[in-house]
Design a protein around this motif. Structure first.
Motif, PDB file in Angstrom:
ATOM      1  N   GLY A  98       0.587  -1.585  -0.274  1.00 21.36           N
ATOM      2  CA  GLY A  98       0.523   0.042   0.405  1.00 21.36           C
ATOM      3  C   GLY A  98       0.956   1.530  -0.243  1.00 21.36           C
ATOM      4  N   ASP A  99       2.342   1.186  -0.054  1.00 22.24           N
ATOM      5  CA  ASP A  99       3.275   2.156   0.027  1.00 22.24           C
ATOM      6  C   ASP A  99       2.864   3.152  -0.941  1.00 22.24           C
ATOM      7  OD1 ASP A  99       3.710   2.356   2.943  1.00 22.24           O
ATOM      8  OD2 ASP A  99       5.181   1.155   2.764  1.00 22.24           O
ATOM      9  N   ILE A 100       3.087   4.377  -1.443  1.00 23.93           N
ATOM     10  CA  ILE A 100       4.011   4.423  -2.579  1.00 23.93           C
ATOM     11  C   ILE A 100       4.964   4.884  -3.052  1.00 23.93           C
ATOM     12  CG2 ILE A 100       3.497   6.743  -4.171  1.00 23.93           C
ATOM     13  CD1 ILE A 100       0.233   7.653  -2.870  1.00 23.93           C
ATOM     14  N   ILE A 101       5.578   4.176  -3.420  1.00 26.80           N
ATOM     15  CA  ILE A 101       6.925   3.592  -3.580  1.00 26.80           C
ATOM     16  C   ILE A 101       7.867   4.071  -5.459  1.00 26.80           C
ATOM     17  CG2 ILE A 101       6.739   2.276  -2.138  1.00 26.80           C
ATOM     18  CD1 ILE A 101       7.134  -0.088  -4.988  1.00 26.80           C
ATOM     19  N   ASP A 102       9.144   4.366  -5.570  1.00 28.82           N
ATOM     20  CA  ASP A 102       9.491   4.469  -6.419  1.00 28.82           C
ATOM     21  C   ASP A 102      10.230   3.573  -7.235  1.00 28.82           C
ATOM     22  OD1 ASP A 102      10.232   6.199  -8.615  1.00 28.82           O
ATOM     23  OD2 ASP A 102      12.309   6.803  -7.780  1.00 28.82           O
ATOM     24  N   VAL A 103       9.919   2.798  -8.557  1.00 30.71           N
ATOM     25  CA  VAL A 103      11.146   1.509  -8.633  1.00 30.71           C
ATOM     26  C   VAL A 103      11.924   2.424  -9.549  1.00 30.71           C
ATOM     27  CG1 VAL A 103      12.065  -0.271  -8.917  1.00 30.71           C
ATOM     28  CG2 VAL A 103       8.838   0.172  -7.760  1.00 30.71           C
ATOM     29  N   GLY A 104      13.232   1.974  -9.256  1.00 34.11           N
ATOM     30  CA  GLY A 104      14.735   2.331 -10.261  1.00 34.11           C
ATOM     31  C   GLY A 104      14.720   0.819 -10.712  1.00 34.11           C
ATOM     32  N   PHE A 105      15.150   0.671 -11.941  1.00 31.40           N
ATOM     33  CA  PHE A 105      15.628  -0.658 -12.621  1.00 31.40           C
ATOM     34  C   PHE A 105      16.776  -0.406 -14.164  1.00 31.40           C
ATOM     35  CE2 PHE A 105      11.527  -0.063 -14.603  1.00 31.40           C
ATOM     36  CZ  PHE A 105      11.097   0.047 -15.892  1.00 31.40           C
ATOM     37  N   SER A 106      16.950  -0.840 -14.105  1.00 32.38           N
ATOM     38  CA  SER A 106      17.640  -1.784 -15.909  1.00 32.38           C
ATOM     39  C   SER A 106      16.929  -2.624 -16.265  1.00 32.38           C
ATOM     40  CB  SER A 106      19.160  -2.569 -15.152  1.00 32.38           C
ATOM     41  OG  SER A 106      19.650  -1.323 -14.512  1.00 32.38           O
ATOM     42  N   MET A 107      16.972  -2.578 -17.729  1.00 33.51           N
ATOM     43  CA  MET A 107      16.441  -3.700 -18.142  1.00 33.51           C
ATOM     44  C   MET A 107      17.414  -4.323 -19.290  1.00 33.51           C
ATOM     45  SD  MET A 107      13.655  -3.039 -21.727  1.00 33.51           S
ATOM     46  CE  MET A 107      12.637  -2.328 -20.245  1.00 33.51           C
ATOM     47  N   ILE A 108      17.389  -5.367 -19.022  1.00 32.40           N
ATOM     48  CA  ILE A 108      18.580  -6.254 -20.002  1.00 32.40           C
ATOM     49  C   ILE A 108      17.948  -6.670 -21.388  1.00 32.40           C
ATOM     50  CG2 ILE A 108      20.552  -6.173 -18.397  1.00 32.40           C
ATOM     51  CD1 ILE A 108      20.068  -8.915 -17.604  1.00 32.40           C
ATOM     52  N   GLY A 109      18.737  -7.485 -22.307  1.00 36.17           N
ATOM     53  CA  GLY A 109      18.163  -8.074 -23.818  1.00 36.17           C
ATOM     54  C   GLY A 109      18.958  -9.378 -23.403  1.00 36.17           C
ATOM     55  N   ILE A 110      17.361 -10.421 -23.315  1.00 37.90           N
ATOM     56  CA  ILE A 110      18.222 -11.640 -23.556  1.00 37.90           C
ATOM     57  C   ILE A 110      18.163 -12.149 -24.730  1.00 37.90           C
ATOM     58  CG2 ILE A 110      18.810 -14.137 -22.141  1.00 37.90           C
ATOM     59  CD1 ILE A 110      17.565 -12.277 -19.677  1.00 37.90           C
ATOM     60  N   GLU A 111      19.372 -12.242 -25.304  1.00 33.46           N
ATOM     61  CA  GLU A 111      18.616 -13.234 -26.751  1.00 33.46           C
ATOM     62  C   GLU A 111      18.962 -14.773 -26.705  1.00 33.46           C
ATOM     63  OE1 GLU A 111      21.513 -12.676 -31.319  1.00 33.46           O
ATOM     64  OE2 GLU A 111      22.176 -11.724 -29.744  1.00 33.46           O
ATOM     65  N   GLY A 112      18.240 -14.916 -27.473  1.00 38.13           N
ATOM     66  CA  GLY A 112      17.648 -16.304 -27.514  1.00 38.13           C
ATOM     67  C   GLY A 112      18.437 -16.911 -28.892  1.00 38.13           C
ATOM     68  N   LEU A 122      13.746  -6.551 -15.826  1.00 37.26           N
ATOM     69  CA  LEU A 122      13.740  -5.709 -15.827  1.00 37.26           C
ATOM     70  C   LEU A 122      15.064  -6.560 -14.545  1.00 37.26           C
ATOM     71  CD1 LEU A 122      10.441  -4.647 -16.042  1.00 37.26           C
ATOM     72  CD2 LEU A 122      12.143  -3.895 -17.461  1.00 37.26           C
ATOM     73  N   LEU A 123      15.691  -5.771 -14.079  1.00 37.77           N
ATOM     74  CA  LEU A 123      16.483  -5.841 -12.882  1.00 37.77           C
ATOM     75  C   LEU A 123      16.102  -4.720 -11.910  1.00 37.77           C
ATOM     76  CD1 LEU A 123      20.018  -7.618 -14.417  1.00 37.77           C
ATOM     77  CD2 LEU A 123      17.729  -8.469 -12.846  1.00 37.77           C
ATOM     78  N   LEU A 124      16.077  -5.020 -10.856  1.00 37.21           N
ATOM     79  CA  LEU A 124      15.609  -4.026  -9.087  1.00 37.21           C
ATOM     80  C   LEU A 124      17.059  -3.823  -9.025  1.00 37.21           C
ATOM     81  CD1 LEU A 124      13.305  -2.996  -7.862  1.00 37.21           C
ATOM     82  CD2 LEU A 124      14.288  -4.684  -6.547  1.00 37.21           C
ATOM     83  N   ARG A 125      17.409  -2.379  -8.915  1.00 34.94           N
ATOM     84  CA  ARG A 125      18.560  -1.888  -9.440  1.00 34.94           C
ATOM     85  C   ARG A 125      17.522  -0.521  -7.560  1.00 34.94           C
ATOM     86  NH1 ARG A 125      21.603  -4.531 -11.052  1.00 34.94           N
ATOM     87  NH2 ARG A 125      21.972  -4.207 -12.999  1.00 34.94           N
ATOM     88  N   SER A 126      16.791   0.082  -7.492  1.00 33.50           N
ATOM     89  CA  SER A 126      16.687   0.655  -5.910  1.00 33.50           C
ATOM     90  C   SER A 126      15.099   1.064  -6.545  1.00 33.50           C
ATOM     91  CB  SER A 126      17.511   2.680  -6.007  1.00 33.50           C
ATOM     92  OG  SER A 126      16.526   2.760  -6.935  1.00 33.50           O
ATOM     93  N   VAL A 127      14.642   1.411  -4.619  1.00 27.93           N
ATOM     94  CA  VAL A 127      13.014   1.527  -4.114  1.00 27.93           C
ATOM     95  C   VAL A 127      12.786   2.906  -3.666  1.00 27.93           C
ATOM     96  CG1 VAL A 127      11.151  -0.062  -3.239  1.00 27.93           C
ATOM     97  CG2 VAL A 127      13.169  -1.665  -3.911  1.00 27.93           C
ATOM     98  N   THR A 128      12.236   3.404  -3.608  1.00 28.70           N
ATOM     99  CA  THR A 128      12.611   4.193  -2.324  1.00 28.70           C
ATOM    100  C   THR A 128      10.862   4.959  -2.101  1.00 28.70           C
ATOM    101  OG1 THR A 128      14.035   5.711  -4.127  1.00 28.70           O
ATOM    102  CG2 THR A 128      12.650   7.261  -2.344  1.00 28.70           C
ATOM    103  N   LEU A 129      10.398   4.695  -0.442  1.00 26.55           N
ATOM    104  CA  LEU A 129       9.391   4.889  -0.143  1.00 26.55           C
ATOM    105  C   LEU A 129       9.070   6.541  -0.615  1.00 26.55           C
ATOM    106  CD1 LEU A 129       7.456   3.960   1.300  1.00 26.55           C
ATOM    107  CD2 LEU A 129       8.250   4.444   3.392  1.00 26.55           C
ATOM    108  N   LEU A 130       7.950   7.042  -0.888  1.00 30.13           N
ATOM    109  CA  LEU A 130       7.492   8.233  -1.305  1.00 30.13           C
ATOM    110  C   LEU A 130       6.758   9.017  -0.527  1.00 30.13           C
ATOM    111  CD1 LEU A 130       7.319   7.812  -5.260  1.00 30.13           C
ATOM    112  CD2 LEU A 130       9.472   8.345  -4.061  1.00 30.13           C
ATOM    113  N   ASP A 131       5.929   7.723   0.285  1.00 23.94           N
ATOM    114  CA  ASP A 131       4.325   8.004   0.425  1.00 23.94           C
ATOM    115  C   ASP A 131       3.734   6.966   1.236  1.00 23.94           C
ATOM    116  OD1 ASP A 131       2.738   9.104   2.359  1.00 23.94           O
ATOM    117  OD2 ASP A 131       1.536   9.795   0.284  1.00 23.94           O
ATOM    118  N   GLY A 132       4.440   6.751   3.273  1.00 16.71           N
ATOM    119  CA  GLY A 132       3.768   5.906   3.340  1.00 16.71           C
ATOM    120  C   GLY A 132       2.518   6.187   4.503  1.00 16.71           C
ATOM    121  N   ARG A 133       2.274   7.334   3.908  1.00 15.44           N
ATOM    122  CA  ARG A 133       1.532   7.809   5.085  1.00 15.44           C
ATOM    123  C   ARG A 133       0.059   6.950   5.422  1.00 15.44           C
ATOM    124  NH1 ARG A 133      -0.412  13.136   2.893  1.00 15.44           N
ATOM    125  NH2 ARG A 133      -1.124  12.719   1.111  1.00 15.44           N
ATOM    126  N   PHE A 134      -0.195   6.276   4.384  1.00 21.85           N
ATOM    127  CA  PHE A 134      -1.505   5.362   4.289  1.00 21.85           C
ATOM    128  C   PHE A 134      -1.173   4.390   4.840  1.00 21.85           C
ATOM    129  CE2 PHE A 134      -1.956   7.916   0.474  1.00 21.85           C
ATOM    130  CZ  PHE A 134      -2.618   9.296   0.940  1.00 21.85           C
TER     131      PHE A 134
END
Length: 182
Positions: A98-112, A122-134
């Motif tokens: 329920g928290d409002i967050i900002d997600v930073g990610f990198s996108m990589i291409g995997i050749e088949g 999508l590789l997760l790089r960062s998670v930032t809590l913007l608003d957790g008051r709710f």
């Protein structure tokens, strides 16, 4: 952009979770040493590895490394009275559904190859809590409801028996037969 570089690239997969579309983000905690022989081990935050499992991997001979590209940063955004924003590092346990967050990610291409299709991950790089008051308000309300339920319990009254009642009950029990042969 990746579609031009990787022939037949499949789009990032969307999943349905509770009738809502969601994107899956992931992170590899380790990289095989043979894929990154020069990668240096980065210290692991105790809040991420509370039981020391990742630390045991470092001391093992599994051939894995936890490097800079495996780290996920966790932060909380604050805005000063002047309107300047800053982000402070927090532990991952502070995030709630329920928290409002900002997600930073990198996108990589995997050749088949000829049998598999190319994929975008999508590789997760960062998670930032913007608003957790709710969520915080919900947690407080839930805690207060539990406290209120606990204080409204009905107290049982103690019954005081007089000596005549006790003696009469004792005599009745003595007269009852407790042996199996009677």
């Amino acid at each position: 952009m990746f579609a031009r570089a990787l022939n037949g690239l499949a789009c990032v997969e969307f999943k349905n979770v509770n009738n809502r579309r969601a994107v899956e983000l992931g992170n590899r905690m380790f990289t095989p040493r043979n894929q990154a022989p020069e990668m240096e081990w980065v210290d692991i935050d105790r809040q991420v590895d509370m039981h020391g499992a990742m630390h045991r991997v470092r001391n093992s001979d599994l051939g894995l490394v936890h490097g800079e590209e495996n780290v996920v940063l966790y932060g909380e955004e604050f805005t000063s009275e002047e309107g300047k924003k800053r982000t402070e590092t927090i532990n991952p346990q502070k995030f709630h559904v329920g928290d409002i967050i900002d997600v930073g990610f990198s996108m990589i291409g995997i050749e088949g190859n000829s049998k598999t299709i190319s994929k975008a991950k999508l590789l997760l790089r960062s998670v930032t809590l913007l608003d957790g008051r709710f969520t915080q308000e919900w947690i407080k309300a839930k805690a207060m409801a539990q406290v209120n339920v606990g204080t409204t319990r009905k107290q049982l009254k103690k019954r005081v028996f007089d000596d005549d009642e006790v003696e009469g009950t004792r005599k009745k029990f003595q007269m009852m037969s407790t042996s199996a042969d009677e």
